[in-house]
Design an enzyme around this catalytic site. Sequence first.
Site, short mmCIF file in Angstrom:
data_model
loop_
_atom_site.label_atom_id
_atom_site.label_comp_id
_atom_site.label_asym_id
_atom_site.label_seq_id
_atom_site.Cartn_x
_atom_site.Cartn_y
_atom_site.Cartn_z
N GLU A 1 0.83 -1.22 0.00
CA GLU A 1 0.00 0.00 0.00
C GLU A 1 0.86 1.27 0.00
O GLU A 1 0.57 2.26 0.67
CB GLU A 1 -1.03 -0.04 1.12
CG GLU A 1 -1.99 -1.21 0.90
CD GLU A 1 -3.30 -1.14 1.63
OE1 GLU A 1 -3.78 -0.03 1.87
OE2 GLU A 1 -3.84 -2.21 1.94
N1 CAA Z 1 -5.84 11.78 -3.55
C1 CAA Z 1 -6.45 12.28 -4.66
N2 CAA Z 1 -5.77 12.62 -5.79
C2 CAA Z 1 -4.44 12.43 -5.79
C3 CAA Z 1 -3.75 11.92 -4.67
C4 CAA Z 1 -4.50 11.59 -3.53
N3 CAA Z 1 -3.91 11.10 -2.43
N4 CAA Z 1 -2.44 11.84 -4.97
C5 CAA Z 1 -2.29 12.31 -6.23
N5 CAA Z 1 -3.51 12.68 -6.72
C6 CAA Z 1 -3.80 13.26 -8.03
C7 CAA Z 1 -2.94 14.52 -8.23
O1 CAA Z 1 -3.58 15.67 -7.66
C8 CAA Z 1 -2.82 14.61 -9.73
O2 CAA Z 1 -3.99 15.21 -10.24
P1 CAA Z 1 -3.90 16.24 -11.50
O3 CAA Z 1 -3.41 15.40 -12.65
O4 CAA Z 1 -5.31 16.71 -11.69
O5 CAA Z 1 -2.95 17.31 -11.11
C9 CAA Z 1 -2.82 13.13 -10.16
O6 CAA Z 1 -3.40 12.39 -9.07
C10 CAA Z 1 -1.43 12.61 -10.44
O7 CAA Z 1 -0.67 12.85 -9.25
P2 CAA Z 1 0.92 12.73 -9.21
O8 CAA Z 1 1.50 13.47 -10.39
O9 CAA Z 1 1.38 13.07 -7.85
O10 CAA Z 1 1.11 11.16 -9.49
P3 CAA Z 1 2.44 10.31 -9.64
O11 CAA Z 1 2.34 9.49 -10.87
O12 CAA Z 1 3.65 11.17 -9.45
O13 CAA Z 1 2.32 9.27 -8.42
C11 CAA Z 1 2.61 8.43 -6.18
C12 CAA Z 1 2.24 9.61 -7.10
C13 CAA Z 1 2.29 8.98 -4.78
C14 CAA Z 1 4.05 8.03 -6.27
C15 CAA Z 1 1.69 7.23 -6.52
O14 CAA Z 1 2.08 6.62 -7.73
C16 CAA Z 1 1.68 6.18 -5.43
O15 CAA Z 1 0.98 6.32 -4.42
N6 CAA Z 1 2.47 5.08 -5.61
C17 CAA Z 1 2.38 3.95 -4.70
C18 CAA Z 1 1.36 2.97 -5.20
C19 CAA Z 1 0.82 2.12 -4.11
O16 CAA Z 1 0.61 2.54 -3.00
N7 CAA Z 1 0.54 0.88 -4.45
C20 CAA Z 1 -0.05 -0.02 -3.53
C21 CAA Z 1 -0.77 -1.07 -4.25
S1 CAA Z 1 -2.07 -1.77 -3.39
C22 CAA Z 1 -1.45 -2.91 -2.35
O17 CAA Z 1 -0.35 -2.92 -1.91
C23 CAA Z 1 -2.55 -3.79 -2.02
C24 CAA Z 1 -2.40 -4.96 -1.21
O18 CAA Z 1 -2.61 -6.01 -1.74
C25 CAA Z 1 -2.24 -4.89 0.25
#
Ligand code: CAA
Length: 380
Positions: free
Chosen positions: A364
């Site tokens: 996550e």
């Molecule tokens: N809430 C709402 N919107 C969000 C947000 C949030 N928390 N974070 C980003 N956004 C929006 C941004 O505002 C942006 O919107 P606009 O295009 O309108 O400006 C858009 O999303 C893109 O945002 P970023 O440019 O910041 O996105 P990014 O590509 O740079 O990625 C990141 C950001 C935080 C690195 C993201 O990729 C991330 O969280 N990565 C980790 C993925 C993850 O947690 N995976 C877990 C998988 S599930 C798992 O593990 C399940 C299991 O089985 C237990």
Amino acid sequence: MNFELTKDQQRIQQMAREFAQNELLPGVCQRDEEGQFPLELFAKLGKTGLYGLPYSTELGGLGGSYLSYILAVEELSKVDASFGIAFSVDTSLYGGSIVNSSAPDEVKKRFLAPITYGEKIGSFGLTEHTAGSDAAGQRTVAAKDGDSYVLNGGKCFNTNGPLADYTVIYCLTDPELGTKGMAAFVVEKGTPGFTVGKVENKMGIRSAQVSDMHLENVRVPADHMIAKPGEGFKLAMKTLDGGRIGVAAQGLGIAKGAFEIARTYMMEREQFDKPISKQQYLAFQMAEMQTEIQAAELLLYKAAMDKEEGRPYTVSAAMAKLTCTNVAMKVTTQAVQMLGGNGYMKEYHVERMMRDAKITQIYEGTNEIQKLVISGQLFR
Ligand code: CAA
């Protein structure tokens, strides 16, 4: 500021604690050994409506607080972290995807109500072999065909994947647009072309069922689309914010479970003619750990309350996840050391807890990703 849990929160906490002690504890070592998930116990707990606890009754949930849900994840994870994550994924990642979506209430209710009482199990399909920390690197696609969509691609590390009746699949309706072309669909088990792939053989949370999911020309009705093209990425991110509070609760539960085993052991185990709790070096280590556990607890409950009360919670969720899971790793490692040779033996539980704790720093969003989220808000 009020640090007291409400009567209702205490009731949920107590119920989860008793379930963990009476139902989960007896077979936890065997399930870890065999990598088996206790489906019958998952269904049994579901009868209480716990899996829809934080969601409104209008949508088929139980209308409880997010903190109550967090307390339940914590209590279950004290004893069985695999069960804790299965519950957390079902509620906060699957249920969260439904509730946070822009789907009509009728669709939300259709896909949420059956998980509330454990009749169905939910899963969350975001991660792919090319899209881990970089969640934007998706390859799974959905093409419109008449009044349905045809999905192709695959997901990996899908917790609850092999068990799930419903999986939310995040995918691209327009790959050219990247995240701006991302949508999300609920795909039902048994839909032709939707199959469970490799089931993972893991270091920890061995009883939780985690697998690849394959999608080959999977036809899904258009009313299963819960995020329209362009809404999918934000839905995934918002949902993960809530999920990370759940993983923080899992981590804190593991830490508290291991701490309690070490504390009890230290009062009983005698060396050099006195209980080892009388060795000030060890007692001071326990004092430090207890302080860190309580600090983590405050961050966790604050994040849950931020979500509950409608304040921004992206950063508080990341801080809670970072802190609670690091505390879990530290406390479980130290607990193994406190128990000496016994700590290394399976029947004392702490070695399993140490293995289980490791994944909480990874899934996550790795803890490095949490630092990215926190620092990103610092320098905007
Ligand atoms: N809430 C709402 N919107 C969000 C947000 C949030 N928390 N974070 C980003 N956004 C929006 C941004 O505002 C942006 O919107 P606009 O295009 O309108 O400006 C858009 O999303 C893109 O945002 P970023 O440019 O910041 O996105 P990014 O590509 O740079 O990625 C990141 C950001 C935080 C690195 C993201 O990729 C991330 O969280 N990565 C980790 C993925 C993850 O947690 N995976 C877990 C998988 S599930 C798992 O593990 C399940 C299991 O089985 C237990």
